[in-house]
Write an enzyme that holds these catalytic residues in place. Structure first.
Site, PDB file in Angstrom:
ATOM      1  N   LEU A  96       0.829  -1.204   0.000  1.00  0.00           N
ATOM      2  CA  LEU A  96       0.000   0.000   0.000  1.00  0.00           C
ATOM      3  C   LEU A  96       0.860   1.249   0.000  1.00  0.00           C
ATOM      4  O   LEU A  96       2.031   1.219   0.403  1.00  0.00           O
ATOM      5  CB  LEU A  96      -0.938  -0.002   1.213  1.00  0.00           C
ATOM      6  CG  LEU A  96      -1.940  -1.153   1.277  1.00  0.00           C
ATOM      7  CD1 LEU A  96      -2.753  -1.082   2.564  1.00  0.00           C
ATOM      8  CD2 LEU A  96      -2.848  -1.142   0.063  1.00  0.00           C
ATOM      9  N   CYS A  97       0.276   2.340  -0.446  1.00  0.00           N
ATOM     10  CA  CYS A  97       0.914   3.650  -0.504  1.00  0.00           C
ATOM     11  C   CYS A  97       1.565   3.954   0.848  1.00  0.00           C
ATOM     12  O   CYS A  97       0.948   3.714   1.879  1.00  0.00           O
ATOM     13  CB  CYS A  97      -0.130   4.695  -0.839  1.00  0.00           C
ATOM     14  SG  CYS A  97       0.490   6.380  -0.883  1.00  0.00           S
ATOM     15  N   PRO A  98       2.773   4.415   0.851  1.00  0.00           N
ATOM     16  CA  PRO A  98       3.637   4.854  -0.248  1.00  0.00           C
ATOM     17  C   PRO A  98       4.654   3.800  -0.686  1.00  0.00           C
ATOM     18  O   PRO A  98       5.580   4.110  -1.427  1.00  0.00           O
ATOM     19  CB  PRO A  98       4.358   6.046   0.353  1.00  0.00           C
ATOM     20  CG  PRO A  98       4.594   5.624   1.781  1.00  0.00           C
ATOM     21  CD  PRO A  98       3.350   4.833   2.159  1.00  0.00           C
TER      22      PRO A  98
ATOM     23  N   ASP B  50      -2.256  -1.404  -5.698  1.00  0.00           N
ATOM     24  CA  ASP B  50      -2.740  -0.317  -4.855  1.00  0.00           C
ATOM     25  C   ASP B  50      -3.361   0.741  -5.768  1.00  0.00           C
ATOM     26  O   ASP B  50      -2.678   1.278  -6.633  1.00  0.00           O
ATOM     27  CB  ASP B  50      -1.591   0.285  -4.058  1.00  0.00           C
ATOM     28  CG  ASP B  50      -2.012   1.460  -3.193  1.00  0.00           C
ATOM     29  OD1 ASP B  50      -3.246   1.685  -3.042  1.00  0.00           O
ATOM     30  OD2 ASP B  50      -1.135   2.161  -2.674  1.00  0.00           O
TER      31      ASP B  50
END
Length: 73
Positions: free
Chosen positions: A10-12, A37
């Site tokens: 997931l981000c980042p 994502d």
């Protein structure tokens, strides 16, 4: 061509891993990254624009996004 599997991250994390892998490449080299994502759709083009790398191609296969990035030189 170098590949990076960032699915499940997931981000980042996808962009952070992409940045790290790009540092090890020679100028002009390409890397293909896959990510699932949804934020990567925005994050990767933004990262490329900010860092001067070229986003060569973007494609989508279901939830998996594929980005081809050429390292700036």
């Amino acid at each position: 061509m170098t590949t990076l599997d960032a699915t499940g991250l997931l981000c980042p994390l996808p962009v952070l891993k992409l940045r790290k892998r790009l540092q090890a490449l020679e100028a002009g080299a390409c890397i293909t990254m896959q990510a699932d994502d949804p934020a990567a759709r925005i994050d990767v083009p933004h990262f490329c624009a900010e860092s001067g790398h070229e986003l060569v191609e973007t494609s989508e296969d279901g939830p998996v996004l594929t980005f081809v990035v050429r390292k700036n030189g």
